[in-house]
Scaffold this active site. Structure first.
Site, PDB file in Angstrom:
ATOM      1  N   GLU A 247      34.918  50.268  74.918  1.00 46.30           N
ATOM      2  CA  GLU A 247      36.126  49.510  74.580  1.00 46.30           C
ATOM      3  C   GLU A 247      36.047  48.058  75.030  1.00 46.30           C
ATOM      4  O   GLU A 247      36.840  47.223  74.591  1.00 46.30           O
ATOM      5  CB  GLU A 247      37.373  50.198  75.169  1.00 46.30           C
ATOM      6  CG  GLU A 247      37.575  50.004  76.653  1.00 46.30           C
ATOM      7  CD  GLU A 247      36.716  50.858  77.578  1.00 46.30           C
ATOM      8  OE1 GLU A 247      36.959  50.780  78.799  1.00 46.30           O
ATOM      9  OE2 GLU A 247      35.803  51.579  77.114  1.00 46.30           O
TER      10      GLU A 247
ATOM     11  N   CYS B 258      32.451  55.970  81.506  1.00 52.24           N
ATOM     12  CA  CYS B 258      32.251  55.423  82.851  1.00 52.24           C
ATOM     13  C   CYS B 258      32.362  56.542  83.894  1.00 52.24           C
ATOM     14  O   CYS B 258      31.558  57.460  83.868  1.00 52.24           O
ATOM     15  CB  CYS B 258      33.197  54.254  83.116  1.00 52.24           C
ATOM     16  SG  CYS B 258      32.655  53.248  84.536  1.00 52.24           S
TER      17      CYS B 258
ATOM     18  N   HIS C 196      31.318  50.725  79.099  1.00 56.62           N
ATOM     19  CA  HIS C 196      32.663  50.763  78.518  1.00 56.62           C
ATOM     20  C   HIS C 196      32.581  50.341  77.049  1.00 56.62           C
ATOM     21  O   HIS C 196      32.479  49.146  76.763  1.00 56.62           O
ATOM     22  CB  HIS C 196      33.596  49.809  79.264  1.00 56.62           C
ATOM     23  CG  HIS C 196      34.015  50.310  80.586  1.00 56.62           C
ATOM     24  ND1 HIS C 196      35.131  51.093  80.753  1.00 56.62           N
ATOM     25  CD2 HIS C 196      33.459  50.168  81.819  1.00 56.62           C
ATOM     26  CE1 HIS C 196      35.258  51.401  82.028  1.00 56.62           C
ATOM     27  NE2 HIS C 196      34.257  50.859  82.696  1.00 56.62           N
TER      28      HIS C 196
END
Length: 184
Positions: free
Chosen positions: A165, A54, A163
Site C-alpha cells: 500500500e 509486514c 508494504h
C-alpha cells in the site's frame, strides 16, 4: 471491503488481509484476543485466501524473537523471525526483490522496487516439501548484506514483508494480482 474483528465476518470473507504494525508480540496478543489465529487456520484449511502484510507476514511463522522476547506465532510456516543483521537497522526505503518463476503476486512487476520498513524478518526458509506438496514460491530481498524473505506464495496463503500500500504502482499491482485470485 470490510474492516472487522468479528470472527464470522473474517471467516466468511472472500479474502482476508492480516496487516501488522509494531512488535511481533503485540501483534500476536491482538490477534489472539479475537481468536485471529483460529480464523487464519480455519480459512487456510478450507483453501480460503489470506494475505499477510509486514508484521502480518511475520506472525505466520512459528515464532518471533524481538528484544529478547520469544513469542509463538501462527505456525503456518516453520521458522523464526529475528532482527536483521545489517549495518543500518531499521531497513527503511525502497528495495528490489528476487522473485521466483511463476509468481502470481509479482506478475508484471518482477523488476520493480517496493517500500520496506522493518527491523525483523524471516532470514531463512525452513519448509521442506515432498512430491505430494507444491513448494511455496519465496521472494527474497537483501539489506546491508543480510538476505530475508520478502514475500511468500503458498496456495491460499500469501504474504509480503514490504508494504504494498506504500509501494506506488508496483504495490498496487501486487494487491490487484492478489485480489484477482479471490473467488467470485
Amino acid at each position: 471491503m470490510t474492516l472487522s474483528s468479528d470472527f464470522e465476518t473474517a471467516l466468511e470473507a472472500d479474502g482476508l488481509v492480516v496487516p501488522g504494525v509494531g512488535a511481533y508480540a503485540a501483534c500476536m496478543a491482538g490477534l489472539r484476543a479475537i481468536k485471529g489465529e483460529r480464523i487464519i487456520g480455519r480459512r487456510l484449511a478450507g483453501g480460503r485466501p489470506v494475505l499477510g502484510i509486514c508484521v502480518g507476514m511475520q506472525i505466520l511463522f512459528s515464532r518471533g524473537v524481538e528484544h529478547g522476547v520469544e513469542t509463538e506465532g501462527c505456525d503456518e510456516w516453520p521458522g523464526t523471525v529475528s532482527r536483521l543483521e545489517a549495518p543500518v537497522v531499521p531497513h527503511m526505503g525502497w528495495n528490489t526483490v528476487t522473485t521466483p518463476a511463476g509468481s502470481k503476486l509479482f506478475a508484471g512487476v518482477e523488476n520493480e522496487r517496493f517500500y520496506f520498513v522493518h527491523s525483523y524478518a524471516a532470514r531463512s526458509w525452513d519448509l521442506v516439501t515432498n512430491d505430494r506438496t507444491a513448494a511455496p514460491r519465496v521472494t527474497w530481498a537483501e539489506h546491508g548484506g543480510d538476505g530475508f524473505v520478502a514475500a511468500v506464495e503458498n496456495g491460499p496463503l500469501s504474504a509480503t514483508q514490504f508494504h504494498p500500500e506504500k509501494s506506488g504502482d508496483a504495490g498496487a499491482q501486487v494487491l490487484k494480482n492478489w485480489v484477482a485470485t479471490l473467488p467470485g
